[in-house]
Design an enzyme around this catalytic site. Structure first.
Site, PDB file in Angstrom:
ATOM      1  N   SER A 114       0.816  -1.217   0.000  1.00  0.00           N
ATOM      2  CA  SER A 114       0.000   0.000   0.000  1.00  0.00           C
ATOM      3  C   SER A 114       0.847   1.263   0.000  1.00  0.00           C
ATOM      4  O   SER A 114       0.308   2.362   0.005  1.00  0.00           O
ATOM      5  CB  SER A 114      -0.914   0.022   1.239  1.00  0.00           C
ATOM      6  OG  SER A 114      -0.134   0.026   2.417  1.00  0.00           O
ATOM      7  N   CYS A 115       2.174   1.103  -0.006  1.00  0.00           N
ATOM      8  CA  CYS A 115       3.043   2.275   0.097  1.00  0.00           C
ATOM      9  C   CYS A 115       4.201   2.173  -0.863  1.00  0.00           C
ATOM     10  O   CYS A 115       5.061   1.312  -0.708  1.00  0.00           O
ATOM     11  CB  CYS A 115       3.577   2.411   1.521  1.00  0.00           C
ATOM     12  SG  CYS A 115       4.732   3.778   1.728  1.00  0.00           S
ATOM     13  N   GLY A 116       4.229   3.060  -1.853  1.00  0.00           N
ATOM     14  CA  GLY A 116       5.312   3.046  -2.812  1.00  0.00           C
ATOM     15  C   GLY A 116       6.435   3.991  -2.472  1.00  0.00           C
ATOM     16  O   GLY A 116       7.459   4.010  -3.145  1.00  0.00           O
TER      17      GLY A 116
END
Length: 283
Positions: A114-116
């Site tokens: 969910s976090c790039g």
């Protein structure tokens, strides 16, 4: 390549109807370590498949490369334990003369699905300078065409159809009225990296005259990735963030959110969208 889906025994409970037991299809989530020249750069949680594209797109997003000729090759290799080939470690070789990633780019911990941008030290560090400008991109697209893109993207989501648990990103080229490529992944940033990586390996960067269509929200990270690939418009079925809109305005990029049914909200770059009532007189 690892499995994209897996089967699990589940219990389905419906009020008034009791419990039924059956097998369900789940999307697979596994880590991928990306190395460059044998040196670890990042670990991301992803859905296996199109991993070379994922690594290539990630390197574009980080400003390491911007042309297909700079990406020489990639191969799967064993992890640090040296046990077999798990397809979860990918080592990229850059072309001769291409500078390796700066040491500070290395992610110190997992990038979750969910976090790039997890692992970045500050917001200034993610304002990577793009090799491509979009301010003067001549893209024009009719509102009627734009509102049809979510359905075209959804129709191409084969794995989502089985699992209901994936994000998708698609690259639409206006001049050809063609959805060039669609990629799915448990991480929305990974889906975009796979699309950008596909374009890089087909020598299509910068992506002039294209729209990046995403199945979720338009976050800062997705806007940044689109900008790094020279994409002039990002369209999403959900909302953008304030920072995404600020970056788009600063770069001369178009951002469309809440693209659902026959309506949309244009947050930046409205001049690129031709309203339905004006289509007949448009140049």
């Amino acid at each position: 390549m690892g499995r994209v889906t897996t089967r699990r025994r589940v219990a389905r409970l419906t009020l008034g109807a009791g419990i039924t037991r059956r097998e369900d299809t789940l999307v697979v989530e596994e880590p991928l370590e990306i190395r460059v020249g044998g040196r670890s750069l990042a670990v991301t949680m992803r859905t296996p498949g199109h991993d070379v594209e994922l690594a290539a797109g990630f390197l574009v997003s980080e400003g390491v490369i911007s042309r297909g000729e700079q990406f020489a090759s990639a191969r799967f290799c064993a992890g640090d334990a040296g046990v077999g080939n798990t397809y979860n470690v990918l080592d990229v070789t850059l072309a001769p003369g291409v500078a390796p990633p700066a040491p500070e780019l290395a992610r110190e911990f997992f990038t979750t699905s969910s976090c790039g941008l997890c692992g970045k030290a500050s917001i200034d560090a993610v304002r990577t300078t793009s090799a491509f400008g979009v301010q003067d991109d001549p893209l024009r697209i009719s509102a009627e065409t734009l509102v049809g893109l979510p359905d075209r993207l959804r129709a191409a989501q084969d794995v989502f159809e089985k699992t209901g648990g994936l994000h998708a990103a698609g690259l639409y080229r206006v001049a050809d009225d063609e959805l060039l490529v669609v990629r799915e992944d448990v991480g929305r940033h990974n889906a975009v990296d796979k699309v950008v990586g596909w374009a890089l390996t087909h020598d299509l960067l910068p992506l002039t005259g294209t729209v990046l269509m995403v199945s979720g929200r338009a976050s800062f990270e997705l806007t940044q990735k689109a900008l790094m690939a020279g994409i002039p418009m990002l369209a999403a079925v959900s909302a953008p963030s304030s920072l995404a809109v600020e970056l788009a305005i600063e770069a001369g990029m178009s951002v469309v959110g809440f693209l659902r049914g026959e309506s949309m909200v244009v947050y930046a770059g409205a001049q690129r969208i031709v309203p339905a009532q004006a289509e007949g007189s448009a140049a």
